[in-house]
Design a protein around this motif. Structure first.
Motif, PDB file in Angstrom:
ATOM      1  N   UNK A  58       1.156  -1.044   0.653  1.00 28.99           N
ATOM      2  CA  UNK A  58       0.116   0.260  -0.011  1.00 28.99           C
ATOM      3  C   UNK A  58       0.623   1.026  -0.339  1.00 28.99           C
ATOM      4  N   UNK A  59       2.103   1.391   0.844  1.00 28.41           N
ATOM      5  CA  UNK A  59       2.923   2.302   0.428  1.00 28.41           C
ATOM      6  C   UNK A  59       3.410   3.116  -0.685  1.00 28.41           C
ATOM      7  N   UNK A  65       1.453   6.871  -7.332  1.00 26.28           N
ATOM      8  CA  UNK A  65       0.673   7.852  -8.044  1.00 26.28           C
ATOM      9  C   UNK A  65       1.140   8.817  -7.323  1.00 26.28           C
ATOM     10  N   UNK A  66       0.949   9.338  -6.368  1.00 24.87           N
ATOM     11  CA  UNK A  66       1.520  10.249  -5.966  1.00 24.87           C
ATOM     12  C   UNK A  66       2.876  11.102  -6.554  1.00 24.87           C
ATOM     13  N   UNK A  67       3.836   9.891  -7.230  1.00 24.24           N
ATOM     14  CA  UNK A  67       4.306  10.389  -8.346  1.00 24.24           C
ATOM     15  C   UNK A  67       3.982  11.318  -9.350  1.00 24.24           C
ATOM     16  N   UNK A  68       2.978  10.224 -10.401  1.00 23.92           N
ATOM     17  CA  UNK A  68       2.962  10.201 -10.790  1.00 23.92           C
ATOM     18  C   UNK A  68       1.729  11.090 -11.250  1.00 23.92           C
ATOM     19  N   UNK A  69       0.820  11.665 -10.157  1.00 28.82           N
ATOM     20  CA  UNK A  69       0.089  13.094  -9.722  1.00 28.82           C
ATOM     21  C   UNK A  69       0.859  14.187  -9.564  1.00 28.82           C
ATOM     22  N   UNK A  70       2.097  13.736  -9.290  1.00 31.82           N
ATOM     23  CA  UNK A  70       3.126  15.125  -9.366  1.00 31.82           C
ATOM     24  C   UNK A  70       3.489  15.902 -11.101  1.00 31.82           C
ATOM     25  N   UNK A  71       4.058  14.503 -12.069  1.00 29.32           N
ATOM     26  CA  UNK A  71       4.501  14.732 -12.696  1.00 29.32           C
ATOM     27  C   UNK A  71       3.630  14.751 -14.882  1.00 29.32           C
ATOM     28  N   UNK A  72       2.111  15.726 -14.490  1.00 28.62           N
ATOM     29  CA  UNK A  72       1.582  15.610 -15.348  1.00 28.62           C
ATOM     30  C   UNK A  72       1.764  16.290 -16.696  1.00 28.62           C
ATOM     31  N   UNK A  73       2.917  16.794 -16.985  1.00 29.98           N
ATOM     32  CA  UNK A  73       4.151  16.188 -18.301  1.00 29.98           C
ATOM     33  C   UNK A  73       4.336  14.810 -19.000  1.00 29.98           C
ATOM     34  N   UNK A  74       4.592  14.611 -17.433  1.00 29.26           N
ATOM     35  CA  UNK A  74       5.022  12.313 -18.129  1.00 29.26           C
ATOM     36  C   UNK A  74       3.558  11.863 -18.464  1.00 29.26           C
ATOM     37  N   UNK A  75       3.104  11.299 -16.828  1.00 26.19           N
ATOM     38  CA  UNK A  75       2.029  10.765 -16.866  1.00 26.19           C
ATOM     39  C   UNK A  75       0.453  11.296 -16.744  1.00 26.19           C
ATOM     40  N   UNK A  79      -7.368  10.075 -11.018  1.00 27.44           N
ATOM     41  CA  UNK A  79      -8.086  10.953 -10.043  1.00 27.44           C
ATOM     42  C   UNK A  79      -8.491  11.246  -8.918  1.00 27.44           C
ATOM     43  N   UNK A  80      -7.995   9.843  -7.555  1.00 25.31           N
ATOM     44  CA  UNK A  80      -7.230  10.218  -6.437  1.00 25.31           C
ATOM     45  C   UNK A  80      -5.919   9.758  -6.095  1.00 25.31           C
ATOM     46  N   UNK A  81      -5.604  10.059  -5.254  1.00 33.23           N
ATOM     47  CA  UNK A  81      -4.801  10.048  -4.579  1.00 33.23           C
ATOM     48  C   UNK A  81      -4.313   8.801  -3.894  1.00 33.23           C
ATOM     49  N   UNK A  82      -5.242   8.165  -3.269  1.00 31.27           N
ATOM     50  CA  UNK A  82      -5.293   7.155  -2.200  1.00 31.27           C
ATOM     51  C   UNK A  82      -6.170   5.929  -2.785  1.00 31.27           C
ATOM     52  N   UNK A  83      -5.875   4.327  -2.952  1.00 29.54           N
ATOM     53  CA  UNK A  83      -6.361   3.727  -3.715  1.00 29.54           C
ATOM     54  C   UNK A  83      -7.342   3.126  -1.862  1.00 29.54           C
ATOM     55  N   UNK A  84      -8.839   2.581  -2.768  1.00 23.57           N
ATOM     56  CA  UNK A  84      -8.979   1.512  -1.651  1.00 23.57           C
ATOM     57  C   UNK A  84      -8.693   0.240  -2.172  1.00 23.57           C
ATOM     58  N   UNK A  85      -9.504  -0.145  -1.204  1.00 24.27           N
ATOM     59  CA  UNK A  85      -9.302  -1.627  -0.889  1.00 24.27           C
ATOM     60  C   UNK A  85     -10.543  -2.755  -0.723  1.00 24.27           C
TER      61      UNK A  85
END
Length: 312
Positions: A58-59, A65-75, A79-85
């Motif tokens: 999970x961590x 996911x946080x890394x992809x959210x920061x790299x908007x020119x690449x990834x 739609x959500x930063x935290x995955x659900x189970x």
């Protein structure tokens, strides 16, 4: 192995919930995009829900996911930063994008993917980023083949080619250069474009991490070495990567001291997966699959080049 049917049904429900929260009008078209043991992907309208592999940390997934959210020119932006189970699986949510057309190989955006890779590889690595998982996935593909293939004649050359690789390429030791941000499973299927957008973005963060950037160039390099990718397309890809300042290979000259070992590893992984799929389908190897297995046989008789430090 396919996913349990309840997981598919509930994944669709969660995708619909996110789609309706994110937009006032939902197209409500639904589809199962993938149903594998390592990833179940369902689309509802223009929202995609992905159930990751059962052993996903999970961590580490949250960091990716946080890394992809920061790299908007690449990834593609999540739609959500935290995955659900859900049913013991971590689920992430993404916008739906149009993939590369597999029926039009001449239109493959080699320059675009090379430029995105160069941007990714030039991004500083954060301290919490996990290790890139590419070699681990290759090792798992070989292990599954050995366990399931029995006496298939392709197992021998694939295993011998695998044995020639250094420990880091088999996922058994640290990378010789591990301070660069890598995708970890780069191929044209990891490229999408949003409706109305002109630029491409990478998807699939499951293997994202710190590692040797040559691994991200290794699949097209392997295809070129096996004769499955034309020299013109390989030249366009490599030239665009160098023009964008990518650090995986020298800016000019021979790229193969950096690419040889990763390309061999991806050739073995590809061969192992192809043979496993042919066995599961109950058929003989086709011409492309035979070509990749034959490349493994040649690799076993030729020494690998030492991996060059891309920073030098």
């Amino acid at each position: 192995m396919s996913s349990p049917q309840p997981l598919l049904l509930d994944l669709a429900v969660h995708a619909a919930a996110v789609a309706h929260e994110a937009r006032s009008v939902c197209p409500c078209g639904e589809a199962t995009l993938a149903d594998r043991s390592d990833g179940v992907v369902v689309r509802h309208g223009d929202t995609v829900a992905k159930a990751h592999a059962p052993d996903t940390d999970p961590g580490e997934l949250k960091t990716r996911i946080d890394t992809a959210a920061r790299l908007t020119d690449v990834f593609l932006t999540p739609l959500a930063r935290t995955p659900v189970r859900l049913y013991g699986r971590l689920v992430s949510f993404w916008p739906h994008g149009s993939p590369v057309d597999p029926d039009d190989p001449d239109a493959a955006p080699w320059e675009a993917v090379a430029t995105l890779l160069a941007l990714l590889h030039r991004t500083p690595v954060t301290a919490d980023l996990p290790v890139m998982r590419g070699p681990l996935k290759a090792a798992r593909a070989v292990a599954r083949l050995r366990a399931d293939a029995g006496g298939h004649p392709a197992v021998g050359p694939i295993g011998r080619a695998w044995a020639t690789l250094p420990a880091w390429a088999r996922g058994e030791a640290p990378f010789p250069e591990s301070g660069i941000l890598c995708h970890g499973d780069l191929h044209l299927g990891q490229l999408v474009r949003l409706p109305g957008a002109t630029g491409w973005r990478l998807i699939d963060v499951d293997d994202l991490g710190a590692g040797n950037p040559a691994w991200d160039l290794a699949r097209p390099a392997a295809w070129f070495a096996c004769g499955l990718l034309a020299s013109d397309e390989w030249g366009r890809f490599l030239g665009a990567y160098r023009a964008a300042g990518g650090p995986a290979v020298p800016a000019d000259g021979d790229p193969w001291p950096a690419l040889d070992v990763p390309a061999r590893a991806l050739t073995v992984q590809t061969a192992a997966r192809m043979v496993a799929k042919a066995l599961a389908d109950g058929r003989s190897l086709d011409d492309v699959e035979t070509c990749v297995v034959d490349a493994c046989a040649r690799m076993a008789s030729l020494p690998a080049q030492l991996t060059q430090d891309p920073a030098k």
